[in-house]
Design a protein around this motif. Structure first.
Motif, PDB file in Angstrom:
ATOM      1  N   ALA A  17       0.838  -1.209   0.000  1.00 26.36           N
ATOM      2  CA  ALA A  17       0.000   0.000   0.000  1.00 26.36           C
ATOM      3  C   ALA A  17       0.869   1.254   0.000  1.00 26.36           C
ATOM      4  N   SER A  18       1.976   1.213   0.735  1.00 28.47           N
ATOM      5  CA  SER A  18       2.902   2.353   0.741  1.00 28.47           C
ATOM      6  C   SER A  18       3.516   2.565  -0.636  1.00 28.47           C
ATOM      7  N   ALA A  76       2.133   1.722  -3.491  1.00 26.47           N
ATOM      8  CA  ALA A  76       1.081   2.243  -4.360  1.00 26.47           C
ATOM      9  C   ALA A  76       0.869   3.736  -4.117  1.00 26.47           C
ATOM     10  N   ASP A  77       0.799   4.132  -2.847  1.00 28.98           N
ATOM     11  CA  ASP A  77       0.614   5.549  -2.536  1.00 28.98           C
ATOM     12  C   ASP A  77       1.792   6.379  -3.039  1.00 28.98           C
ATOM     13  N   ALA A  78       3.011   5.850  -2.844  1.00 29.31           N
ATOM     14  CA  ALA A  78       4.203   6.583  -3.290  1.00 29.31           C
ATOM     15  C   ALA A  78       4.196   6.768  -4.803  1.00 29.31           C
ATOM     16  N   SER A  79       3.772   5.737  -5.529  1.00 28.63           N
ATOM     17  CA  SER A  79       3.756   5.848  -6.991  1.00 28.63           C
ATOM     18  C   SER A  79       2.784   6.930  -7.445  1.00 28.63           C
ATOM     19  N   MET A  80       1.611   7.000  -6.788  1.00 22.40           N
ATOM     20  CA  MET A  80       0.644   8.033  -7.151  1.00 22.40           C
ATOM     21  C   MET A  80       1.174   9.426  -6.814  1.00 22.40           C
ATOM     22  N   THR A  81       1.826   9.533  -5.641  1.00 21.08           N
ATOM     23  CA  THR A  81       2.336  10.830  -5.210  1.00 21.08           C
ATOM     24  C   THR A  81       3.459  11.319  -6.120  1.00 21.08           C
ATOM     25  N   THR A 123       2.938  14.679  -8.364  1.00 19.79           N
ATOM     26  CA  THR A 123       3.642  15.900  -7.971  1.00 19.79           C
ATOM     27  C   THR A 123       4.871  16.122  -8.845  1.00 19.79           C
TER      28      THR A 123
END
Length: 363
Positions: free
Chosen positions: A136-137, A139-144, A148
């Motif tokens: 999950a981390s 996945a979140d990092a890839s989106m961020t 940005t």
């Protein structure tokens, strides 16, 4: 392109042939339709002001999905076990008639269920929880990162919406096809590193440290969100690299604070000093402070607990900006190469006896 399509897009407010960017918009719409976008898809993405983002959705949409009922019927897997594994991994739980599962998911669930027979259900689900949290981390990092840093570069370079759509589609493909290979590579080497740290059994003798950025509240109030993200990201990157180079691991980040462990107390001291120096050398970052302890840490699934962990977390709150405080237990096993100065005996919340502390500096 059929003229009917252009008229439909114009009628839907998606395309204006008189607009300055008409050619670019037309190319984007054609690109998306070629990949299966419907008129409703185009309307929705335009309403969200991210028409190029639809390319990633279409790439994932091409994957055949099964409902939980269909998945169970095709694979023969117990739907209750599939549900328990999904919940342990932190995945959303959907209604039985919502298509979410891929046929390729069956192998992963079979492995988890087979592991239950060997190791027991509770340890297997706890391990699944640790994997789910880590992924999950990722996945979140890839989106961020894409949302940005990559998007910001696109803005700076004036990248067209068609080029953005192609980049989103390529990124989606990379996440599903290539990133898993990179994860397997890193997992192999991190397992070997964990063995080198002696991570096994219920307790492990380790040095534990907490280091945080001082005056982070003022930092939050004084920086724009993107600048704040860059500052925190730089701090976390420095911590991961410095601790990892010395055979340790950053266990977790808690806002402006990192927790790390190393098997060698001397290297833990060296890591804390190196992190302090690296932060001081970066004009964008405020000072840090730290607290370190050593002892038998209780090993959790991806985390560590115990009195020494709590002690180090309390000690960091007592440190002055730029100061590193260590307990007597760590000082006694740190070895040569450091200068320790008495910092008094201090009461710590949750501990019945005051704790002897020393400042840590290089010789």
């Amino acid at each position: 392109m059929a003229s009917d399509d252009a008229r439909d897009w114009q009628a839907a407010g998606l395309y204006d042939p008189a607009a300055a960017d008409a050619t670019e918009r037309l190319a984007l719409l054609e690109y998306l339709v070629e990949r299966g976008a419907t008129l409703d898809d185009l309307r929705r993405s335009a309403a969200e002001d991210r028409p190029w983002g639809l390319a990633g959705d279409l790439r994932r949409r091409g994957i055949v999905r099964l409902t939980a009922r269909q998945f169970s019927e095709e694979t023969g897997l117990d739907p209750e076990l599939v549900l328990r594994v999904s919940r342990s991994a932190g995945l959303p739980v959907y209604e039985a008639d919502v298509p979410i599962f891929r046929r390729a998911d069956a192998e992963g669930f079979r492995i988890a269920i087979a592991a239950m027979e060997v190791f027991g259900e509770h340890p297997t689900l706890e391990f699944t929880r640790a994997i789910g949290a880590a992924v999950a981390s990722i996945a979140d990092a890839s989106m961020t990162i894409f949302g940005t840093q990559v998007a910001e570069r696109f803005d700076e370079r004036g990248v067209s919406q068609l080029e953005r759509a192609a980049a989103v589609e390529a990124s989606s493909a990379a996440l599903t096809d290539q990133v898993p290979i990179a994860i397997e590579t890193l997992l192999f080497h991190h397992v070997e590193a964990a063995l080198g740290r002696g991570v096994g059994g219920h307790t492990t003798p380790l040095a534990v440290g907490f280091v945080d950025l001082v005056r982070s509240t003022a930092l939050v109030e004084g920086l724009a969100p993107d600048a704040l993200a860059e500052v925190i990201g730089t701090f976390e990157r420095l911590a991961v690299e410095i601790v990892g180079e010395r055979g340790g691991r950053v266990v977790k980040t808690i806002g402006d604070e990192v927790m790390f462990v190393l098997p060698d107390p001397g290297r833990a001291c060296d890591a804390a000093l190196a992190l302090r120096d690296a932060v001081m050398a970066d004009e964008r970052l405020p000072l840090v402070r730290g607290g370190l302890a050593f002892g038998d840490l209780v090993r959790g699934y991806g985390d560590f607990y115990g009195p020494e962990v709590t002690m180090a977390a309390r000690v960091v709150q007592l440190a002055e900006p730029g100061q590193l405080l260590v307990t007597a237990g760590l000082r006694s096993v740190a070895g040569a190469g450091f200068r320790f100065e008495p910092a008094g005996t201090r009461p710590l919340r949750g501990f019945s006896e005051p704790v002897e502390l020393s400042t840590l500096d290089p010789v």
